[in-house]
Structure formats: structure tokens, C-alpha cells
Design an enzyme around this catalytic site. Sequence first.
Site, mmCIF file in Angstrom:
data_model
loop_
_atom_site.group_PDB
_atom_site.id
_atom_site.type_symbol
_atom_site.label_atom_id
_atom_site.label_comp_id
_atom_site.label_asym_id
_atom_site.label_seq_id
_atom_site.Cartn_x
_atom_site.Cartn_y
_atom_site.Cartn_z
ATOM 1 C CB ILE A 36 8.453 -20.674 25.156
ATOM 2 C CG1 ILE A 36 9.302 -21.597 24.311
ATOM 3 C CG2 ILE A 36 8.616 -20.976 26.638
ATOM 4 C CD1 ILE A 36 10.057 -20.876 23.249
ATOM 5 N NE ARG A 37 6.486 -22.008 30.982
ATOM 6 C CZ ARG A 37 5.770 -21.547 31.985
ATOM 7 N NH1 ARG A 37 4.629 -22.119 32.322
ATOM 8 N NH2 ARG A 37 6.159 -20.502 32.691
ATOM 9 C CE1 TYR A 143 15.948 -11.334 35.662
ATOM 10 C CE2 TYR A 143 16.551 -10.793 37.914
ATOM 11 C CZ TYR A 143 15.618 -10.822 36.900
ATOM 12 O OH TYR A 143 14.352 -10.329 37.137
ATOM 13 C CE LYS A 147 15.005 -8.488 33.753
ATOM 14 N NZ LYS A 147 13.963 -8.368 32.727
HETATM 15 C C1 AKB Z 1 14.692 -13.023 41.197
HETATM 16 O O1 AKB Z 1 14.775 -13.402 42.375
HETATM 17 O O2 AKB Z 1 15.509 -13.306 40.320
HETATM 18 C C2 AKB Z 1 13.544 -12.114 40.816
HETATM 19 C C3 AKB Z 1 13.929 -10.672 40.861
HETATM 20 C C4 AKB Z 1 14.150 -10.007 42.146
HETATM 21 O O3 AKB Z 1 14.033 -10.062 39.841
HETATM 22 N N1 AKB Z 1 12.424 -12.351 41.669
#
Ligand code: AKB
Length: 317
Positions: A36-37, A143, A147
Site C-alpha cells: 500500500i506504500r 489479530y 489468525k
Molecule cells: C505481534 O507481536 O503482533 C507479532 C506476532 C507475534 O505475530 N510480532
Amino acid sequence: MKSRILIIGACGQIGTELTIKLRQRFGNDKVVASDIREGSDALMNSGHFELLDATDLEAVEDLIFRYKVDTVYLMAAMLSAIAERFPAKAWHLNMTSLFHVLDLAKEQKIKKVFWPSSIAVFGATTPAVMTPQTTIMEPSTVYGISKQTGERWCQYYHDKFGVDVRSIRYPGLISYTTEPGGGTTDYAVDIYHRALKHGQYRCFLQAGTTLPMMYMDDAIRATIGIMDAPSEAVKIRSAYNLAGVSFEPEEIAASIRKHIPDFEISYEPDFRQAIADTWPQSIDDSEARNDWGWQHEYDLDAMTKIMLKNLKPKYTH
Ligand code: AKB
């Protein structure tokens, strides 16, 4: 014949080094970087680069068609700490980009996909020491949830549609070329910069917080290693556990003191502590070792030596 590699998210911490390594191996013309950059001079000046929004299916497909791409490394993602501030945006980026690439593989527009998972798939109820490949997974971050969900979709697309997708659960990654952005393990990179610049570091995790980490060269070798492995050797199509070293902030400080004896560390934990508290301390990666021959090389002191040597010129005037 189709034979190019496309890296989506090529200007990030892993993408930058991965792109350069793949260009060295396959030739500059064969590896198309996109993000994107724009990225570092080394990346921008060594081969094709395209601005790309990873959530824009038409744009991704256009690049695949134009450059005759057969393999995609999808490295674009919003990491753990920053994703907590922008949950909807993080979910959209992390999941939409994955679906686009998996669907393009399902439609046989590409042959092979690499997608990064993370130790963030684990949570507070996971056994924290030598966390097994298959275990309780109750991630508590946006996150981590993205995942874990992504892993299930990778396995699903492989089982139902024969998609050749490969993935590893990266620990915290440490490198001197590109700084990480928005992760919980970022302290282990910041600390080297601060040690050289100020001789001291205020850590955003508290003393005693042990996390799995890895030097970037090992991570790149693992990434290329799993992609090189014969298809039948890659038995897990969600994501493999991957281990390098595990340490707490005081241990990295002690390693730095071997080169900068006056280096001081202090602690001021912030919201990232709560994230780190749910992650494993160490990882059992025997499946990766058995299935496709993974072996890490760098220990903490070896990594410290390389980090300080390579960052020093940046802070010496
Ligand atoms: C984070 O800290 O979010 C990443 C990971 C462990 O996926 N480095």
C-alpha cells in the site's frame, strides 16, 4: 509459462527481507513486490514494484494476470497491538486479503500460497510452556482471532478444493533492516535501537515476560523452507508451530550488556502486557522439524551481536 512470485505486503518487516532473498534466489525479474506504500531503496530499486491494496480483488487479480504470477506470499496484515485500536479495519484487512488469495488459488489462477500465522492464535487457556502444535486455542486479540480463523480457512481450502497453501506461526521477529509496526513483541527490536541511541530502554512489558522470538534470517529460511518442501511433506495445512529462542526482557538486556556494559533497562508496562500474558513462553515445533526439516540457527547472543553491529552505523555520527 507462468512463473513469477507476487509478494503482497512486501514493504513490511518480513516482506522486505523475504522479497530481497527471493530476488537473490530466483532473479529480480521473477519477484514482484507490492504494498500500500513504497518501501526501502533496496527493495524499490531491485525489481518490479506495484502499489496495491490487498483488499482490492480486481487489483490483485490484475497483477497476477499481468505479471504471470503462479505463487503468492500474502504478508499484509495488521499486527496485535495496532489491531486492538482498529478492530474492524484489522479484521477486514487480515481476512479479506486471505479470502481473495485463497479464492484465486481455488480458481487455479495461482498455484501456491504462503500466508503467515502467529503465536497470537494461542490464548490464556493454552499450555504456555512448550506449547504443542495441537492444543487449546482461545485467542483474546482481534489479530489472534483473525489468525486462528485464517488457519481454519487455509485447512478448509486445502481439504475441499486442493489449494496448496502453506503457513507457519511466527513468533516475535527481530531484524535490523525494517522495523516492525504495531506488534506486542516489538520491544525486542526497539531495545537494540535505544541501547545504541540512549544506552537505556524503558520496556512496555514487565520484567519476567518470556515470549518466543526468532531472528529474521531464521524466519525467512523457514518461510522459503516450507514453500520448497514437497507437497506431501506439508501435512498440516492450517499452520505449523515454529520456534527459535525464548527470553524475557532482562535476558536480552543482559545480552546487550556484553557489548554495552552500562546499558540499563526499566519497566513501564502498558496495554500490551495483557496481550503478552496470554501468549506462550515457548513453542514445541517438532512437527515442523519432522515434516519438512525445520531447524533454527540463531540464539540470543548471536542475534544481539548482529543487531548491534548492523544498527551501530545508524547511531554513530
Ligand atoms: C505481534 O507481536 O503482533 C507479532 C506476532 C507475534 O505475530 N510480532
